[in-house]
Design a protein around this motif. Structure first.
Motif, mmCIF file in Angstrom:
data_model
loop_
_atom_site.group_PDB
_atom_site.id
_atom_site.type_symbol
_atom_site.label_atom_id
_atom_site.label_comp_id
_atom_site.label_asym_id
_atom_site.label_seq_id
_atom_site.Cartn_x
_atom_site.Cartn_y
_atom_site.Cartn_z
ATOM 1 N N THR A 9 0.838 -1.192 0.000
ATOM 2 C CA THR A 9 0.000 0.000 0.000
ATOM 3 C C THR A 9 0.879 1.250 0.000
ATOM 4 O O THR A 9 1.860 1.336 0.732
ATOM 5 N N GLU A 64 -8.141 -4.257 -7.850
ATOM 6 C CA GLU A 64 -7.307 -5.208 -7.103
ATOM 7 C C GLU A 64 -7.881 -6.606 -7.237
ATOM 8 O O GLU A 64 -9.111 -6.793 -7.186
ATOM 9 N N THR A 85 -19.728 -6.657 -6.217
ATOM 10 C CA THR A 85 -18.349 -6.970 -5.848
ATOM 11 C C THR A 85 -17.454 -6.809 -7.083
ATOM 12 O O THR A 85 -17.939 -6.568 -8.193
ATOM 13 N N THR A 139 -12.438 -13.424 -8.561
ATOM 14 C CA THR A 139 -12.047 -12.255 -9.353
ATOM 15 C C THR A 139 -10.862 -12.590 -10.248
ATOM 16 O O THR A 139 -10.810 -12.190 -11.421
ATOM 17 N N ARG A 193 -8.441 -9.763 -5.345
ATOM 18 C CA ARG A 193 -8.431 -10.124 -3.926
ATOM 19 C C ARG A 193 -8.773 -11.581 -3.653
ATOM 20 O O ARG A 193 -8.543 -12.074 -2.556
ATOM 21 N N ASP A 194 -9.398 -12.243 -4.630
ATOM 22 C CA ASP A 194 -9.838 -13.611 -4.368
ATOM 23 C C ASP A 194 -9.805 -14.428 -5.657
ATOM 24 O O ASP A 194 -9.570 -13.898 -6.747
ATOM 25 N N SER A 237 -4.426 -5.015 -13.496
ATOM 26 C CA SER A 237 -4.866 -5.119 -12.110
ATOM 27 C C SER A 237 -3.657 -5.025 -11.181
ATOM 28 O O SER A 237 -2.511 -4.903 -11.634
ATOM 29 N N LEU A 264 -1.796 -6.491 -7.325
ATOM 30 C CA LEU A 264 -1.698 -7.502 -6.276
ATOM 31 C C LEU A 264 -0.762 -6.960 -5.194
ATOM 32 O O LEU A 264 0.128 -6.154 -5.480
ATOM 33 N N HIS A 265 -0.954 -7.422 -3.973
ATOM 34 C CA HIS A 265 -0.055 -7.048 -2.882
ATOM 35 C C HIS A 265 1.002 -8.139 -2.707
ATOM 36 O O HIS A 265 0.823 -9.081 -1.944
ATOM 37 N N ARG A 296 1.298 -16.000 -5.931
ATOM 38 C CA ARG A 296 0.075 -15.531 -5.252
ATOM 39 C C ARG A 296 -1.168 -15.963 -6.022
ATOM 40 O O ARG A 296 -2.158 -16.405 -5.420
#
Length: 539
Positions: free
Chosen positions: A297, A365, A345, A371, A367-368, A387, A389-390, A400
């Motif tokens: 972030t 982002e 969502t 998505t 996240r799952d 997109s 990713l963290h 990931r």
């Protein structure tokens, strides 16, 4: 000429009419309900909305408020200047009730308290808030004294804090209630800076003002809330994204400063090397595939993606984004906000977007798994998908996705590239001077003596432009992993991140630290900055 108010006061002073009779007469004439002010209690948060000096001057007293209305008691129902002034001060609709003039004067003294004027007096801390704004007369400290010239001290104080954040190019403003003080901090070039704190006694009034501006409930203090403020500073229109969070000593407010100028940053201004920029521009112009931007972030991922969209935003392309939230409005681009409370969502929005036949899709982002799979399927059916990713580095994004449950063969087929990035502080151009690093510093970054001899090492000494820090602004350092046939085979075989990274470096990948070293030797940043940001990238 004697006014009606003067005639009434003369009649009262000479005993020709009692204040009770006069109040009854005014109630009948105005149609306002009458209120008794004996033993009245008013919440400090409500009192903070109207300065004592203003209340005394206009003969009125704030009683209670919610997110839309403020109830006030007045002695003169026809004093429109005072009522209009309260509306201007607070931004709330004013509901008036009538009180006897002598009761009102006593209530103001009792409710604000004998030292209430000191609650709005200048202090050394408050005066610091205007220390860097030359030529402001009267200053906030004077306004907080409740002087006759000030009608909006809290509004002026909040505006000054916002202006100071803009002048110093802060990305966030933090209002933090602590046990014995009320702290205001600015995030400047990624670093939090404390610079002048209002008195603790002004905490409730400032928080209320911010919540009113953000159009969130000032009555609700138990749960987090989000809002938005639009302000104009020095002719620039800015959006402030507001987040409130209940803490042990009051509500903490954080405001993210969203400057539309930031979304128009060109790819050449982000900090890419010429080689990486040319390659990246080729990648984002591909007709299909998945391109990910990774980092923690605050590492500038959104700015990079917006720069990509700005670069691609032509009349022959349809671009749709799904974001949580939509931070910047982009002309010519369809932007969809995520709203989980109604079922919108990331996954649901992405499904609907694909029926709009876009050429380019940006998902704020991944996240799952759901998505991720929809985004990958979109990239395999003729869409270019961007997109975030963290993850800490570029190879980590591959792992990931697989950890989320996406099949390795889908990742290897769809993924075009991963851009990992960080932000480092840029040397201040006004005070930077050449210097020679110590041998141990060069050894730490594995900079050979012959390379050091050709480099331009710079460091800022601190000046007024950079507020003594030696840095002004930030620049990106990047790690661009392009997925070629050899890497696809490794991904399909479920190789680990270390193995993927080793192969990528052998194929020419420049790591984050290597790109940081390029910025150091070009005189753009310092060794300390790159080492602190790339502490996990030592090899």
């Amino acid at each position: 000429m004697t006014s009606d108010d003067d005639v009434i006061q003369i009649a009262i002073d000479r005993g020709l009419a009692s204040t009770g009779k006069v109040t009854e007469f005014l109630a009948a004439e105005s149609g306002l309900p009458r209120i008794r002010l004996h033993n009245l209690r008013v919440e400090p948060e409500t009192l903070g909305l109207v300065p004592r000096a203003f209340a005394v001057r206009h003969g009125l007293l704030p009683l209670s408020h919610d997110s839309r209305r403020l109830q006030v008691a007045v002695g003169d129902p026809f004093n429109t200047d005072g009522i209009d002034g309260v509306h201007y001060l607070t931004g709330l609709d004013v509901v008036t009730t009538l009180a006897a003039a002598d009761e009102l004067r006593s209530a103001i003294d009792r409710v604000y308290g004998p030292d209430a004027s000191s609650a709005l007096e200048p202090s050394a801390d408050v005066s610091l808030l205007t220390a860097n704004f030359d030529g402001e007369e009267p200053g906030i400290a004077d306004e907080l004294a409740g002087g006759e010239e000030s009608d909006a001290p809290i509004i002026a104080l909040v505006q000054t804090i916002i202006e100071k954040a803009v002048v110093r190019a802060a990305s966030d403003i933090h209002f933090e209630p602590l046990e014995t003080r009320f702290r205001v901090r600015y995030r400047i070039d990624g670093i939090l800076v404390e610079d002048g704190n209002p008195p603790k006694r002004l905490q409730a009034a400032i928080i209320s003002r911010l919540k009113i501006m953000a159009n969130i409930s000032i009555a609700e203090k138990r749960v987090p809330q989000d809002g938005r403020i639009r302000v104009t500073v020095a002719g620039r229109s800015l959006d402030l994204r507001v987040s409130s969070l209940p803490t042990a000593h009051g509500e903490s407010i954080v405001m993210r400063v969203l400057d539309q100028a930031g979304v128009k940053t060109g790819l050449s201004e982000l900090g890419f090397s010429n080689e990486d920029r040319r390659l990246f521009e080729q990648l984002i112009k591909l007709p299909d595939g998945l391109l990910l931007v990774t980092g923690p972030t605050g590492s500038g991922k959104t700015t990079t993606l917006y720069s990509c969209l700005h670069h691609l935003n032509q009349t022959d392309r349809k671009i749709i984004t799904v974001e949580d939230p939509v931070e910047y409005q982009l002309a010519g681009i369809n932007q969809v906000p995520v709203r989980p409370e109604i079922g919108m969502t990331f996954a649901a929005a992405l499904r609907a977007m694909l029926r709009q036949a876009p050429n380019v899709v940006m998902v704020g982002e991944i996240r799952d798994r759901e998505t991720a799979e929809i985004a990958i399927n979109a990239s395999l059916t003729g869409h270019m998908v961007f997109s975030t990713l963290h993850t800490n580095d570029a190879p980590g994004a591959v792992i990931r996705l697989i950890d989320m449950g996406v099949k390795p063969f889908l990742v290897s087929t769809s993924l075009r590239a991963v851009l990992a990035q960080r932000l480092v502080r840029r040397n201040c151009p006004a005070c930077s001077r050449r210097y020679q690093p110590q041998p141990q510093e060069l050894q730490l970054l594995k900079i050979a003596p012959e390379a050091a001899a050709l480099a331009t090492f710079m460091k800022g000494g601190g000046c007024a432009d950079c507020h003594g820090t030696g840095y002004h602004g930030r620049i990106g350092i990047f790690e661009l992993l392009v997925v070629d046939d050899e890497l696809r085979l490794l991904i399909h075989a479920q190789a680990g991140a270390a193995q993927i990274r080793e192969k990528a470096v052998a194929l020419g990948l420049h790591t984050l630290r290597e790109d940081g070293i390029r910025k150091i030797t070009a005189g753009l940043t310092t060794i300390e900055e790159v080492v602190s940001i790339t502490v996990d990238d030592r090899d």
